[in-house]
Design an enzyme around this catalytic site. Structure first.
Site, PDB file in Angstrom:
ATOM      1  N   ASN A  54       0.830  -1.208   0.000  1.00  0.00           N
ATOM      2  CA  ASN A  54       0.000   0.000   0.000  1.00  0.00           C
ATOM      3  C   ASN A  54       0.862   1.254   0.000  1.00  0.00           C
ATOM      4  O   ASN A  54       1.715   1.364  -0.897  1.00  0.00           O
ATOM      5  CB  ASN A  54      -1.134  -0.035   1.027  1.00  0.00           C
ATOM      6  CG  ASN A  54      -0.780  -0.306   2.465  1.00  0.00           C
ATOM      7  OD1 ASN A  54      -0.321  -1.391   2.803  1.00  0.00           O
ATOM      8  ND2 ASN A  54      -1.012   0.660   3.328  1.00  0.00           N
ATOM      9  N   ASP A  55       0.673   2.166   0.916  1.00  0.00           N
ATOM     10  CA  ASP A  55       1.226   3.519   0.793  1.00  0.00           C
ATOM     11  C   ASP A  55       2.708   3.612   0.410  1.00  0.00           C
ATOM     12  O   ASP A  55       3.546   2.923   0.995  1.00  0.00           O
ATOM     13  CB  ASP A  55       1.119   4.261   2.134  1.00  0.00           C
ATOM     14  CG  ASP A  55      -0.241   4.159   2.784  1.00  0.00           C
ATOM     15  OD1 ASP A  55      -1.129   3.494   2.245  1.00  0.00           O
ATOM     16  OD2 ASP A  55      -0.398   4.758   3.859  1.00  0.00           O
ATOM     17  N   GLN A  71       4.632   0.462   2.179  1.00  0.00           N
ATOM     18  CA  GLN A  71       3.965  -0.433   3.115  1.00  0.00           C
ATOM     19  C   GLN A  71       3.821  -1.794   2.428  1.00  0.00           C
ATOM     20  O   GLN A  71       3.301  -1.880   1.304  1.00  0.00           O
ATOM     21  CB  GLN A  71       2.579   0.122   3.473  1.00  0.00           C
ATOM     22  CG  GLN A  71       2.647   1.461   4.194  1.00  0.00           C
ATOM     23  CD  GLN A  71       2.898   1.308   5.680  1.00  0.00           C
ATOM     24  OE1 GLN A  71       2.002   0.958   6.431  1.00  0.00           O
ATOM     25  NE2 GLN A  71       4.128   1.561   6.110  1.00  0.00           N
ATOM     26  N   SER A 115       2.941   4.283   7.929  1.00  0.00           N
ATOM     27  CA  SER A 115       3.489   5.277   6.996  1.00  0.00           C
ATOM     28  C   SER A 115       4.227   6.444   7.634  1.00  0.00           C
ATOM     29  O   SER A 115       4.015   6.777   8.794  1.00  0.00           O
ATOM     30  CB  SER A 115       2.369   5.805   6.114  1.00  0.00           C
ATOM     31  OG  SER A 115       1.979   4.782   5.243  1.00  0.00           O
TER      32      SER A 115
END
Ligand SMILES: *[C@@H]1O[C@H](CO)[C@@H](O)[C@H](O)[C@H]1NC(C)=O
Ligand SMILES: *[C@@H]1O[C@H](CO)[C@@H](O)[C@H](O)[C@H]1NC(C)=O
Ligand SMILES: *[C@@H]1O[C@H](CO)[C@@H](O)[C@H](O)[C@H]1NC(C)=O
Ligand SMILES: *[C@@H]1O[C@H](CO)[C@@H](O)[C@H](O)[C@H]1NC(C)=O
Ligand SMILES: *[C@H]1O[C@@H](CO)[C@H](O)[C@@H](O)[C@@H]1NC(C)=O
Length: 582
Positions: A54-55, A71, A115
């Protein structure tokens, strides 16, 4: 989220919980992918060899290398076991995977490393601030320093024992306190940064100050706040204005704000990722250094129908200043639109959008984004089409090249706006709803016209990226840019929303509109009018794969249009996250 209970019942018995807004499937979190489904994997969009991402985190440039952390679940294709995976590149195109940068190892991050951002200190030392999940499941902010500053790969990071350096105290909700920004240095010699949070429905950019990057004091007021729910992944940065000493497309480093002459020639952008809608919004405004307050310009809606970087699938983005090309570069995550069982089966989930150069438009009314110029180096065989009339109701195929992994640039000319449909002012704040109602199959006056891509030969499968022009009054028009994936595949479980945004151009004057679309197997990333409106979508064709994916130009409006120019390149496949030495 609406589909989640259904997914869970399909999987049978997985316990459902929502953690930091990711649906959590405890049973699947640590099931390693045995095989990795290759068919719809991206060719040139950033992606690790397998599992969930993800991020984007802490992007930066250091000693000749671009660094991207992200991530990552090292153990499975759904969210969980989150660490900071780490990759480096010399050109933002070819990527080498390194060992994880930051992973749970200390009490202050033992339940997760979420994050955060990188800041380059004035002495050139990069420092990472990230959210750790502590033994009480509290979200705390930690700092990490490189173990060896001579190592351009920055392989090892040291997390001092004085962490956490920012705690959720004085009324802050410890379950809603994350994603520290890059810090900036004020004229008073103090660092500042913000952390995303919320108080009931009020999203907050909580402001902290520090003299030494170690002891952080919360300011009495926030940098900014708004009634849009939890603010995740805030990003706050300066942009050059036209007419200043530097070109308005140049980036501005937050570090330069110490210089008051620089600070006088910039505007500021505050972007937040809204957990409630899972979209991002930004405003452009003014930042008062002495009061530490950000005020959006009145012209910008400061809410969840305001300006977006991308009107599609693009979240948790983060920008950084690139000192080599003196530009600001934006990274953003695009999740999957298929189902969790699909992700389990293919063994991977999530990509990063192509890094985009981002800057303030000449008129200062919005940001412009454009794929970094480096991606042109992947362009291979191409085809041209020029000055081709496309009558109302007509379409044609752009043959002679493989479009499944390509870069398409097209320009359309509209001769006559008379037949434009009437614009209902109620649509002003709902481009997406308008596109759903008037999708690519609904005949219009001027438009819909644009591209059908990842299309099967019989056109049963196709994704449409198009424009449609509406008439507001006798002299003023509204241009809608739309992405319609409703026929992108036959799989009924797949999430297929129409995505759309308005394009801020005076079409009566320009008579022309440009579209660039990056096609990459399951990614459709489009830039309208030179980067004024951007839309990324994920699609999962069954037939229109490999050499069976085709590109068409279509016009489903009454008015004729002209394709003045189209160039489409096949894109080469760069090195994507090979391990060093492999
Ligand atoms: C630090 O990195 C440099 C460059 O890669 C390397 O030569 C040196 O051995 C490293 N030092 C340590 C202590 O690992
Ligand atoms: C704190 O945030 C969590 C996560 O969003 C939420 O469930 C909880 O209700 C919040 N607590 C308070 C006291 O507002
Ligand atoms: C396409 O057009 C460009 C620009 O006019 C030209 O340089 C290029 O040679 C053309 N390519 C082909 C294959 O005709
Ligand atoms: C048409 O709309 C534009 C933009 O909203 C406005 O500036 C202009 O005054 C309008 N013109 C007429 C004739 O109503
Ligand atoms: C991406 O997936 C879709 C389909 O499951 C969800 O509807 C979105 O909310 C999700 N987006 C983000 C940013 O998590």
């Amino acid at each position: 989220m609406a589909a989640a209970p259904l997914i869970v019942s399909l999987l049978c018995c997985a316990a459902l919980a929502v953690h930091a807004s990711h649906v959590v499937y405890p049973e699947l979190q640590s099931l390693e992918a045995k095989e990795v489904g290759q068919e719809l994997r991206t060719g040139y969009h950033f992606q690790p060899p397998k599992h969930w991402i993800n991020d984007p985190n802490g992007p930066m440039y250091y000693k000749g290398l671009y660094h991207l952390f992200y991530q990552y679940n090292p153990k499975g294709a759904v969210w969980g076991n989150i660490i900071w995976a780490h990759s480096v590149s010399t050109d933002l195109i070819d990527w080498v995977a390194l060992e994880p940068g930051i992973y749970p190892s200390k009490p202050f991050d033992i339940n997760g490393c979420w994050s955060g951002s990188a800041t380059i200190l004035p002495n050139g030392v990069p420092v990472i601030m990230y959210t750790g999940i502590d033994p009480n499941e509290r979200q705390v902010q930690n700092v990490a320093y490189p173990a060896n500053l001579s190592d351009p790969f920055l392989r090892k990071w040291v997390k001092p024992d004085y962490n956490p350096i920012i705690n959720p105290d004085r009324g802050i909700n410890a379950s809603a306190f994350r994603d520290p920004t890059t810090a900036w240095y004020g004229p008073d010699g103090h660092w500042r940064l913000v952390v995303g949070s919320k108080e009931n429905m009020r999203g907050i950019a909580v402001l902290y100050r520090s003299r030494d990057f170690r002891r952080w004091i919360r300011a009495h007021h926030s940098l900014h706040a708004g009634f849009t729910g939890m603010w995740e992944c805030p990003d706050f940065f300066p942009v050059a204005v036209a007419g200043g000493r530097r070109h308005h497309q140049s980036g501005v480093d937050t570090a330069e704000l110490r210089d008051s002459t620089v600070a006088a020639e910039v505007k500021y952008v505050l972007k937040v990722s809204l957990d409630a809608t899972r979209y991002e919004y930004y405003t452009i405004g003014w930042y008062d250094h002495s009061k530490d307050r950000y005020t959006p310009d009145l012209a910008f809606p400061d809410n969840d129908y305001g300006l977006r970087y991308d009107y599609g699938d693009f979240y948790a983005s983060k920008s950084f200043y690139d000192p080599v090309k003196k530009r600001r570069v934006l990274w953003g995550w695009a999740n999957e639109s298929d189902t969790v069982p699909d992700d389990r089966q293919k063994g991977w989930a999530g990509i990063q959008a192509i890094p985009r150069k981002i800057f303030l438009s000449r008129g200062g009314r919005q940001l412009i984004q454009w794929p970094v110029e480096e991606i042109k180096s992947l362009r291979a065989k191409h085809v041209n089409v020029s000055d081709k009339a496309v009558k109302g109701g007509e379409y044609f195929k752009v043959g002679g090249f493989k479009s499944v992994q390509s870069d398409v640039e097209a320009a359309f000319m509209i001769k006559n706006l008379e037949k434009a449909e009437k614009f209902d002012m109620a649509w002003r704040t709902d481009a997406q709803g308008l596109c759903k109602k008037l999708n690519s199959h609904v005949k219009g006056g001027v438009g819909p016209f644009g591209l059908w891509l990842l299309a099967s030969d019989d056109l049963k499968e196709r994704t449409a990226v198009f424009f449609r022009v509406f008439k507001k009054n006798d002299t003023s028009y509204v241009v809608l840019m739309c992405n319609d994936p409703t026929r992108s595949s036959f799989e009924s479980q797949i999430y297929r929303p129409t995505f759309a945004g308005f394009v801020n151009i005076d079409i009566a004057k320009t008579k022309k509109i440009a579209l660039r679309t990056l096609i990459d197997h399951s990614v459709v990333e489009s830039f309208g009018a030179g980067g004024k409106t951007c839309i990324l979508t994920r699609v999962y064709p069954k037939k229109a794969v490999g050499d069976n994916a085709h590109l068409f130009v279509f016009n489903n409006g009454e008015s004729d249009i002209k394709l003045t120019n189209l160039r489409a390149w096949e894109m080469k496949t760069p090195t994507m996250n090979k391990r060093l030495g492999q």
